[in-house]
Motif scaffolding. Structure first.
Motif, PDB file in Angstrom:
ATOM      1  N   TYR A 150       0.849  -1.176   0.000  1.00 38.83           N
ATOM      2  CA  TYR A 150       0.000   0.000   0.000  1.00 38.83           C
ATOM      3  C   TYR A 150       0.891   1.235   0.000  1.00 38.83           C
ATOM      4  N   CYS A 151       0.681   2.113  -0.984  1.00 33.73           N
ATOM      5  CA  CYS A 151       1.430   3.363  -1.045  1.00 33.73           C
ATOM      6  C   CYS A 151       0.457   4.501  -0.770  1.00 33.73           C
ATOM      7  N   GLU A 152       0.769   5.317   0.218  1.00 33.47           N
ATOM      8  CA  GLU A 152      -0.117   6.443   0.517  1.00 33.47           C
ATOM      9  C   GLU A 152       0.013   7.506  -0.575  1.00 33.47           C
ATOM     10  N   SER A 153      -1.143   8.017  -1.046  1.00 34.17           N
ATOM     11  CA  SER A 153      -1.080   9.072  -2.060  1.00 34.17           C
ATOM     12  C   SER A 153      -0.646  10.381  -1.408  1.00 34.17           C
ATOM     13  N   VAL A 154      -0.013  11.243  -2.205  1.00 38.28           N
ATOM     14  CA  VAL A 154       0.412  12.556  -1.716  1.00 38.28           C
ATOM     15  C   VAL A 154      -0.123  13.591  -2.697  1.00 38.28           C
ATOM     16  N   SER A 155      -0.127  14.853  -2.305  1.00 44.72           N
ATOM     17  CA  SER A 155      -0.642  15.859  -3.241  1.00 44.72           C
ATOM     18  C   SER A 155       0.387  16.078  -4.353  1.00 44.72           C
ATOM     19  N   GLU A 156      -0.165  16.344  -5.549  1.00 44.80           N
ATOM     20  CA  GLU A 156       0.714  16.358  -6.728  1.00 44.80           C
ATOM     21  C   GLU A 156       1.369  17.718  -6.921  1.00 44.80           C
ATOM     22  N   ASP A 157       2.011  18.200  -5.866  1.00 38.99           N
ATOM     23  CA  ASP A 157       2.856  19.373  -6.079  1.00 38.99           C
ATOM     24  C   ASP A 157       4.262  19.052  -5.600  1.00 38.99           C
TER      25      ASP A 157
END
Ligand code: AMP
Ligand code: MG
Length: 313
Positions: free
Chosen positions: A290-297
């Motif tokens: 499981y990879c936690e999503s991060v904001s795409e900036d």
């Protein structure tokens, strides 16, 4: 084939002069290099990696003076990007010089060029005195190597030499920017962020995926993938904590017991750790990551690109 593992950049450069291929450290990931003027040497890279021949290689040089032997022209905005970001984790795609083997560019009329910001890489490239074409030093499709041990585990016996260095500091590949049009277009997110590029050239934009494939055929392949299934989650409760599953992300939940867990303090640490974590999971026979999503900036754009590509089944 016996693989020599050395700390001598001179020994590594001798292999390049002899038409051989060599793995070497950079700040992004480890590269697998050959003389970019020598088609027969470049071909060995594709064979060792099992890389499709329509996936172009990035040409690495030691200094700005060598760029003229790789590219044939450059717009003013590319000069500005070079002034600001070279050496560093940025690749510029420019019209190719005819001396560069067409195997390097997969038949395209453009070539990707980069100067690594890494002491050993620069010494090695200077000693080679020719431009060095180099993709990541892994078996095609597997996670890019961020340590010499990862290179060894993929390519031992398949290449003659590994130049040893420290783990790569950035841990994801360079940002690839197409500079063949009127404005810069990002083909692949990486170590230099969109925000950083826009500070210098405000018109810089992201290419849409379909258009990217026609410009940069290599990006269509499944990439960066561990053996395990990769799932992107935004929340710990979406995970099933089992011994056979693993988690990487920015947030911790003490209650959840995984076979392997990596909590990163920053996005930069997440990027640096991701491929190494994938490889550790494979060693431990983890089935689900499981990879936690991060904001795409910032570097988050590159993290999301890599975990999305790793999650395509
Ligand atoms: P790798 O070093 O394994 O990450 O692969 C190099 C990547 O650089 C390729 O997959 C392409 O996305 C990109 N690239 C290299 N040369 C070109 C080029 N001439 N045009 C477009 N993209 C390129
Ligand atoms: Mg690669």
């Amino acid at each position: 084939m016996r693989t020599t593992i050395t700390t001598s950049y001179k020994t590594a450069a001798e292999h390049i002069s002899n038409g051989q291929i060599v793995a070497f450290p950079t700040e992004t990931v480890y590269g697998l290099g050959a003389n970019a003027f020598d088609g027969a040497a470049v071909k060995k890279i594709f064979t060792a990696k099992g890389r499709p021949s329509d996936n172009p290689l990035i040409v690495h040089v030691a200094d700005i003076g060598q760029i003229a032997s790789v590219v044939s022209s450059m717009p003013r905005y590319a000069e500005k990007l070079i002034e600001e970001f070279f050496p560093g984790p940025l690749t510029l795609v420019l019209p190719k010089n005819k001396k560069i083997s067409s195997l390097v560019t997969a038949g395209l009329t453009s070539v990707g060029i980069r100067i690594p910001n890494h002491l050993i890489a620069k010494k090695f490239l200077k000693e080679c005195s020719v431009p060095v074409a180099a993709p990541s030093a892994n078996i095609s499709g597997s996670p890019s190597p961020t340590t010499w041990q990862a290179v060894k585990s993929d390519l031992n016996g398949r290449i003659p030499c590994i130049l040893k260095g420290n783990p790569s500091q950035i841990g994801v590949e360079s940002t690839v920017v197409d500079c063949t049009g009127n404005t810069p277009v990002i083909l692949r997110a990486g170590g230099v962020t969109l925000e950083q590029l826009r500070k210098i050239i405000p018109s810089t934009r992201l290419q849409k995926r379909q258009q990217t494939i026609s410009k940069s055929p290599g990006v269509k392949y499944r990439h960066y993938s561990p053996m395990a299934y990769v799932f992107i989650v935004s929340n710990m409760t979406e995970t099933v904590p089992l011994k056979s599953s693993a988690y990487i992300g920015l947030h911790n939940n003490e209650k959840n017991q995984f076979g392997l867990k990596k909590i990163c303090r920053t996005e930069a640490e997440y990027a640096r750790s991701l491929f190494h974590f994938f490889r550790e999971c494979d060693k431990k026979d983890i089935e689900t990551i499981y990879c936690e999503s991060v904001s795409e900036d910032g570097i988050g754009l590159a993290i999301m690109d890599r975990i999305r590509k790793a999650s395509y089944q």
